[in-house]
Design a protein around this motif. Structure first.
Motif, PDB file in Angstrom:
ATOM      1  N   GLY A 165       0.903  -1.263  -0.116  1.00 54.29           N
ATOM      2  CA  GLY A 165      -0.070   0.032   0.002  1.00 54.29           C
ATOM      3  C   GLY A 165       0.926   1.241   0.015  1.00 54.29           C
ATOM      4  O   GLY A 165       1.790   1.447   0.696  1.00 54.29           O
ATOM      5  N   PHE A 166       0.638   2.223  -0.804  1.00 53.44           N
ATOM      6  CA  PHE A 166       1.233   3.444  -0.879  1.00 53.44           C
ATOM      7  C   PHE A 166       1.475   4.113   0.211  1.00 53.44           C
ATOM      8  O   PHE A 166       2.344   4.685   0.680  1.00 53.44           O
ATOM      9  CB  PHE A 166       0.663   4.481  -2.033  1.00 53.44           C
ATOM     10  CG  PHE A 166       1.353   4.212  -3.316  1.00 53.44           C
ATOM     11  CD1 PHE A 166       2.521   4.858  -3.339  1.00 53.44           C
ATOM     12  CD2 PHE A 166       0.697   3.857  -4.514  1.00 53.44           C
ATOM     13  CE1 PHE A 166       3.073   4.902  -4.862  1.00 53.44           C
ATOM     14  CE2 PHE A 166       1.349   3.514  -5.710  1.00 53.44           C
ATOM     15  CZ  PHE A 166       2.460   4.284  -5.580  1.00 53.44           C
ATOM     16  N   ALA A 167       0.246   4.455   1.117  1.00 49.07           N
ATOM     17  CA  ALA A 167       0.299   4.951   2.347  1.00 49.07           C
ATOM     18  C   ALA A 167       1.398   4.451   3.349  1.00 49.07           C
ATOM     19  O   ALA A 167       2.191   5.267   4.033  1.00 49.07           O
ATOM     20  CB  ALA A 167      -0.951   5.150   2.980  1.00 49.07           C
ATOM     21  N   ARG A 168       1.341   3.144   3.526  1.00 46.39           N
ATOM     22  CA  ARG A 168       2.113   2.435   4.367  1.00 46.39           C
ATOM     23  C   ARG A 168       3.476   2.561   4.116  1.00 46.39           C
ATOM     24  O   ARG A 168       4.604   2.735   4.835  1.00 46.39           O
ATOM     25  CB  ARG A 168       1.664   1.044   4.525  1.00 46.39           C
ATOM     26  CG  ARG A 168       2.425   0.480   5.732  1.00 46.39           C
ATOM     27  CD  ARG A 168       2.168  -1.107   5.951  1.00 46.39           C
ATOM     28  NE  ARG A 168       0.682  -1.235   6.448  1.00 46.39           N
ATOM     29  CZ  ARG A 168      -0.517  -1.475   5.741  1.00 46.39           C
ATOM     30  NH1 ARG A 168      -0.428  -1.969   4.471  1.00 46.39           N
ATOM     31  NH2 ARG A 168      -1.625  -1.417   6.327  1.00 46.39           N
ATOM     32  N   VAL A 169       3.676   2.429   2.719  1.00 42.81           N
ATOM     33  CA  VAL A 169       4.984   2.521   2.002  1.00 42.81           C
ATOM     34  C   VAL A 169       5.750   3.960   2.331  1.00 42.81           C
ATOM     35  O   VAL A 169       7.010   4.369   2.629  1.00 42.81           O
ATOM     36  CB  VAL A 169       5.129   2.272   0.650  1.00 42.81           C
ATOM     37  CG1 VAL A 169       6.627   2.809   0.005  1.00 42.81           C
ATOM     38  CG2 VAL A 169       5.184   0.723   0.447  1.00 42.81           C
ATOM     39  N   ILE A 170       5.030   5.100   2.063  1.00 43.02           N
ATOM     40  CA  ILE A 170       5.408   6.478   2.417  1.00 43.02           C
ATOM     41  C   ILE A 170       5.690   6.588   3.715  1.00 43.02           C
ATOM     42  O   ILE A 170       6.704   7.243   3.827  1.00 43.02           O
ATOM     43  CB  ILE A 170       4.231   7.502   2.009  1.00 43.02           C
ATOM     44  CG1 ILE A 170       4.445   7.349   0.086  1.00 43.02           C
ATOM     45  CG2 ILE A 170       4.608   8.662   2.230  1.00 43.02           C
ATOM     46  CD1 ILE A 170       2.988   8.114  -0.212  1.00 43.02           C
ATOM     47  N   ALA A 171       4.859   6.216   4.674  1.00 46.48           N
ATOM     48  CA  ALA A 171       5.332   6.317   6.184  1.00 46.48           C
ATOM     49  C   ALA A 171       6.569   5.711   6.407  1.00 46.48           C
ATOM     50  O   ALA A 171       7.539   6.168   7.146  1.00 46.48           O
ATOM     51  CB  ALA A 171       4.037   5.652   6.984  1.00 46.48           C
ATOM     52  N   ARG A 172       7.055   4.456   5.821  1.00 48.95           N
ATOM     53  CA  ARG A 172       8.069   3.654   6.054  1.00 48.95           C
ATOM     54  C   ARG A 172       9.285   4.479   5.490  1.00 48.95           C
ATOM     55  O   ARG A 172      10.415   4.418   6.034  1.00 48.95           O
ATOM     56  CB  ARG A 172       8.007   2.372   5.259  1.00 48.95           C
ATOM     57  CG  ARG A 172       9.005   1.325   5.845  1.00 48.95           C
ATOM     58  CD  ARG A 172       8.848  -0.235   5.223  1.00 48.95           C
ATOM     59  NE  ARG A 172       7.447  -0.516   5.740  1.00 48.95           N
ATOM     60  CZ  ARG A 172       6.787  -1.460   4.898  1.00 48.95           C
ATOM     61  NH1 ARG A 172       7.295  -1.873   3.804  1.00 48.95           N
ATOM     62  NH2 ARG A 172       5.535  -1.833   5.444  1.00 48.95           N
ATOM     63  N   ILE A 173       9.054   4.872   4.317  1.00 49.84           N
ATOM     64  CA  ILE A 173      10.258   5.792   3.678  1.00 49.84           C
ATOM     65  C   ILE A 173      10.657   6.722   4.493  1.00 49.84           C
ATOM     66  O   ILE A 173      11.923   7.319   4.830  1.00 49.84           O
ATOM     67  CB  ILE A 173       9.943   6.229   2.579  1.00 49.84           C
ATOM     68  CG1 ILE A 173       9.710   5.041   1.182  1.00 49.84           C
ATOM     69  CG2 ILE A 173      10.849   7.350   1.890  1.00 49.84           C
ATOM     70  CD1 ILE A 173       9.197   5.609  -0.016  1.00 49.84           C
TER      71      ILE A 173
END
Length: 589
Positions: A148-156
């Motif tokens: 999921g994009f939102a989770r990936v952005i938060a992880r980045i």
């Protein structure tokens, strides 16, 4: 005994490089601390200090070699053995390309230019960096289609290692999600292995940190950058980090890495791996420019010279006088098939120029050390460069022999230029305006005025505002490139023109008021610069404040108060501008 001595000399040179790179990484590695502490004076001081590290370490190594060894003439077999021993030390090295350049610098500081060939130095690299890898991977992969994009952005954002918290991470993620939907392919167009590859270390410059990565969608690679700024906090509000925008595509990323901007601080054990990651993202930039962009300008200079030698071998056009109005301080020439210009300081400067050769060199060094805010061209400085004389046009030879004879030396069929600067070629603004339509004039004059204002924000006064001293880049950006009149803005005295004692004096050829050496009368700009009615109309509409001495004095007071103004390497309209944020944003130059 000779091989033992050669090995000792080689080890001493590599030890000198090792000390240099340790110190380089030490000052670079503290960039996050300076950024999160909003210590902007320290950021600027570190950027200046780091540039001097290389020459200081080379000087120390040269002094050690002269003190500890009996250095024979380079034709002695000893130096060929030194080079062989040095090469034996590099196969497992993590910065072999930089170490080779350091060897060259030491050798060239010790001996005459007639030995600058591949028998004695690394004119051509001996160690490949193509498969060099750091012990810790330089980038991290993320899979939005799976997680999921939102989770990936938060992880980045979390993986970047920032200690200062984000002011409103949820809001930043929402802003990035909206930008992703606008900029990246729709979900149904995503490849099954769609991936975001993100460099592990942020790139720091001035008041910003950049997350650099690429979206890999099948065969396509889309570069992106996420600028992170420090809100600093004021009026009792807590400080914190925030995402300012999302940049994507080769042109936007190239502008962030422009030759007209200050060098990044990015800590890396294996710079070759970082450059290899960046190269496909900016196909118009060569390795020389990318190494320079991350602060390794000495290797960038060496790599540029190799590219230049290759280009000479596989081209046949002649060096010619650069188009445009000839300057009073520099002779400028170019090779039409090569996108750079070569600048040589003249032997004499006609009136009203009152400066020395050393003053001109000091101006160029000032630009090297200063924040260029995207508006001053960086240059590579070279000594004793050999050119094939038969490739010089007769008009160019005549110009150089007339104006720069002290900088020339003949060596067989080669013409040696003892000192010169090399810069990216741009279209001179005066020539650009001469053939521009109304729309292009409006864009160029808007850029021209913005360049003057942004230089002022960085405490730079160009001195000579003539259009011929500015260039237009491939992307339509206006950049200043003539530095002989340049000075710090705070050194100037901005004055109003006093009333004429008699009305008739306003029509006289001579002005009725006196001027000191640092006096500037902004009201005069319109008279001397804006002779074309079309240009005058646009300039008045967009930048009339530049005629006002009070505007300039206000900029000076801002600088003297220690305020580092905001200059962004992307359009203002691209910023997220989130409403719940105290808008005292950080910047980049």
């Amino acid at each position: 005994m000779a091989w033992t001595e050669a090995k000792q000399i080689a080890e001493a040179i590599l030890d000198g490089f090792g000390r240099h790179y340790r110190l380089f990484r030490e000052i670079t590695g503290k960039a996050r601390e300076r950024f999160e502490g909003a210590d902007w004076p320290a950021v600027q001081a570190a950027a200046r200090e780091r540039i001097s590290y290389y020459d200081e370490r080379v000087g120390e190594t040269v002094a050690l070699l002269r003190r500890e060894f009996h250095l024979r003439d380079p034709t002695d077999i000893l130096w060929r053995r030194v080079k062989i021993e040095y090469m034996r030390l590099l196969p497992l090295h993590h910065q072999p390309e930089l170490a080779e350049t350091y060897y060259n610098s030491v050798f060239c500081r010790l001996f005459d230019r007639r030995y600058y060939n591949n028998s004695y130095i690394f004119v051509w690299p001996m160690i490949s960096t193509e498969h060099l890898e750091a012990e810790i991977p330089i980038f991290r992969p993320y899979y939005p289609a799976r997680d999921g994009f939102a989770r990936v952005i938060a992880r980045i954002l979390g993986d970047m290692g920032f200690q200062l918290p984000f002011r409103n991470r949820r809001h930043d993620i929402r802003c990035l999600m909206r930008a992703v939907r606008d900029r990246f392919p729709r979900r149904r167009a995503l490849h099954q292995n769609f991936q975001l590859a993100v460099l592990s270390e942020p790139f720091y410059r001035n008041k910003a940190a950049y997350i650099i990565g690429k979206a890999i969608n099948g065969a396509d690679q889309i570069p992106f950058a996420i600028p992170i700024l420090n809100d600093e906090g004021h009026e009792g509000a807590p400080g914190g980090l925030y995402v300012d925008t999302l940049l994507s595509g080769g042109d936007e990323i190239s502008d962030v890495f422009s030759f007209s901007r200050a060098y990044f601080m990015v800590d890396t054990e294996v710079p070759a791996a970082v450059v290899d990651f960046l190269r496909p993202l900016m196909p118009h930039k060569g390795k020389a420019e990318l190494y320079t962009a991350i602060g390794l300008q000495k290797f960038g200079k060496a790599e540029f010279y190799r590219d230049f030698l290759k280009h000479l071998r596989y081209s046949a056009d002649d060096f010619v006088v650069a188009p445009g109005i000839r300057g009073m301080v520099m002779c400028v020439f170019t090779l039409p098939s090569f996108p750079f210009v070569f600048k040589v300081i003249k032997d004499r400067f006609p009136p009203p120029k009152e400066m020395t050769r050393e003053t001109v060199k000091e101006k160029y060094q000032l630009v090297k050390l200063h924040d260029r805010v995207g508006r001053m061209a960086d240059s590579w400085e070279y000594s004793h460069v050999a050119f094939p004389r038969h490739r010089f046009s007769s008009a160019l030879v005549e110009m150089l022999e007339t104006d720069c004879a002290k900088s020339l030396e003949s060596d067989g069929d080669q013409l040696i230029i003892k000192h010169l600067y090399i810069e990216r070629r741009m279209s001179p603004l005066n020539l650009y305006l001469h053939t521009a339509d109304d729309e292009d004039i409006r864009h160029a004059i808007g850029e021209y005025g913005d360049a003057i204002k942004q230089l002022a924000a960085a405490n730079i006064f160009p001195g000579d505002f003539l259009f011929k001293n500015f260039g237009v880049t491939r992307q339509g950006r206006v950049v200043f490139y003539d530095y002989d009149e340049l000075c710090y803005l705070t050194e100037c005295h901005f004055r109003e023109i006093p009333p004429a004692p008699y009305p008739e004096m306003e029509m006289a050829e001579e002005v009725w008021y006196s001027a000191g050496p640092n006096d500037v009368f902004p009201e005069e700009f319109e008279t001397f610069l804006l002779t074309d009615p079309r240009i005058r109309k646009v300039f008045r509409e967009l930048h009339k404040e530049l005629f006002d001495p009070a505007w300039w004095r206000a900029r000076q007071e801002h600088i003297r108060a220690g305020h580092l103004e905001d200059v962004f390497p992307y359009p203002e309209e691209r910023r997220f501008g989130c409403p719940d944020r105290v808008m005292r944003d950080g910047n980049d130059g």
